[in-house]
Design an enzyme around this catalytic site. Sequence first.
Site, mmCIF file in Angstrom:
data_model
loop_
_atom_site.group_PDB
_atom_site.id
_atom_site.type_symbol
_atom_site.label_atom_id
_atom_site.label_comp_id
_atom_site.label_asym_id
_atom_site.label_seq_id
_atom_site.Cartn_x
_atom_site.Cartn_y
_atom_site.Cartn_z
ATOM 1 N N SER A 24 0.839 -1.187 0.000
ATOM 2 C CA SER A 24 0.000 0.000 0.000
ATOM 3 C C SER A 24 0.885 1.251 0.000
ATOM 4 O O SER A 24 1.702 1.413 -0.905
ATOM 5 C CB SER A 24 -0.953 -0.035 1.192
ATOM 6 O OG SER A 24 -1.958 0.935 1.061
ATOM 7 N N ASP A 31 -9.539 -4.508 -5.503
ATOM 8 C CA ASP A 31 -8.997 -3.510 -4.580
ATOM 9 C C ASP A 31 -9.578 -2.145 -4.929
ATOM 10 O O ASP A 31 -9.339 -1.630 -6.027
ATOM 11 C CB ASP A 31 -7.471 -3.496 -4.680
ATOM 12 C CG ASP A 31 -6.805 -2.733 -3.545
ATOM 13 O OD1 ASP A 31 -7.470 -1.895 -2.914
ATOM 14 O OD2 ASP A 31 -5.604 -2.978 -3.296
ATOM 15 N N HIS A 67 -7.577 -5.305 -0.872
ATOM 16 C CA HIS A 67 -6.407 -4.629 -0.311
ATOM 17 C C HIS A 67 -5.775 -5.517 0.757
ATOM 18 O O HIS A 67 -5.652 -5.142 1.926
ATOM 19 C CB HIS A 67 -6.813 -3.283 0.266
ATOM 20 C CG HIS A 67 -5.688 -2.306 0.363
ATOM 21 N ND1 HIS A 67 -4.966 -1.886 -0.734
ATOM 22 C CD2 HIS A 67 -5.149 -1.659 1.430
ATOM 23 C CE1 HIS A 67 -4.037 -1.033 -0.354
ATOM 24 N NE2 HIS A 67 -4.121 -0.883 0.961
#
Length: 434
Positions: A298, A383, A412
């Site tokens: 991320s 995601d 995610h």
Amino acid sequence: MKGRFFISLLLLIFSGRVSAQNAAAPVGLVDFVLSPDSENWLYPLNQNASVSILVLKYGLPLKGAVIDYEYGPEMFPVDKKGSLTLKQGTAKIDIGSCSKPGFRQLSVKTVYDGKVYRGAIKLGWEPEKIQPTVSMPADFMRFWNKETEGCRKVPLDPELTFLKEYSTPDVDVYLVKIHISQGGKAVYGYLCKPKGAGKYPVLFSPPGAGIKGIAPSVFYAKQGFISFTTEIHGISPLLDAATYKEISNAFGDYWYHHISNRDEYYYKDVYLGCVRSVDFLCSLPEFDGKNVVVTGGSQGGALSIVTAALNKRVTCLAAFYPALCDLTGYLHGRAGGWPHIFSPKNSPVTDRPENIKCLAYYDVVNFAKNISVPGFYSWGYNDNTCPPTSIYAAVNSIPVAKTVVITPITGHWRFEETNQQSVDWIRSQLKKLE
């Protein structure tokens, strides 16, 4: 006194049992199974895609379930909404196609016994052809080379504090503070070192988004790496959760701070802190002098790419679902990356020439274009935090060999199997000591 102690003990035991008995269920009482008619979830341009929908209760089709559905382009208003009654618990929906490389999303929901259950799936059309929308400033690397040279004039002056409570029989753990700017800006992190004598590869692991505490992980140290996991805000990770929450609430969304000023934007010191974190690792006497790895997910995935582009000591990287990719995608009718600065709900305020100009110096796409070492990249299609369109825009821009592992079903998050693949890949990249 004994009676009070006995009662307190009973209450403690009882509360523990209640907590265990009320642990969250690993699956939903009602589940959606969404299956595309393409095995890899991908289609040629202009080819329609259909999705089979199965609603399960206790693992069996829920007959008579009523579902609401909607579909359209990824992260944009939907094209169509509707509802279906699944007489046998199954149905099929055609969600259309794309005339340009990109993704479409189907979202479904049903209500059972007063509770709403949801599911979603994204499908792609020739995403390997997705090109970035963000511009590349003519002085991009000149700007960053000047900034990295400047921050390296500031002594790191590392402050190490041994943390016995986090150390293990095999790994020593330290709280570290390093300095990254003349103004006193610092970065904290946890250094984890194998106890055995010898030289080791080093691994830097930048954090995900948010202002929150981090805990040391000895995972990579147990794998034979000297690892350094940092925060990015100059706040000691030893603060308690309540204090961190107060700071976060007071500070707000840091990615908007000085968004119109290239020289003062919040992420400038963050990126430079990552460069100096690698410099710190390479200064350790136990460093093997050859192998420098950076890995994260991320925001940490974004910072891994940035670090590899700016610090030429890095020899390989592994990035999961990187953020901050192709931020201007929304201004061109498609999904942009986290933190969605130019999304339709934000663009009336953020869509300004000075913001677009500034963020071009911080968009991960432009760092990806300057990657010169092998990389492992992994993400999923489902995601919505870091949409796949934005990630493809960055990874498609990398000019050197890369290993890409796609797990379409993931959002995610990642499977442990994929995580192990990255570890095995990193090991395969290590240079042997002479």
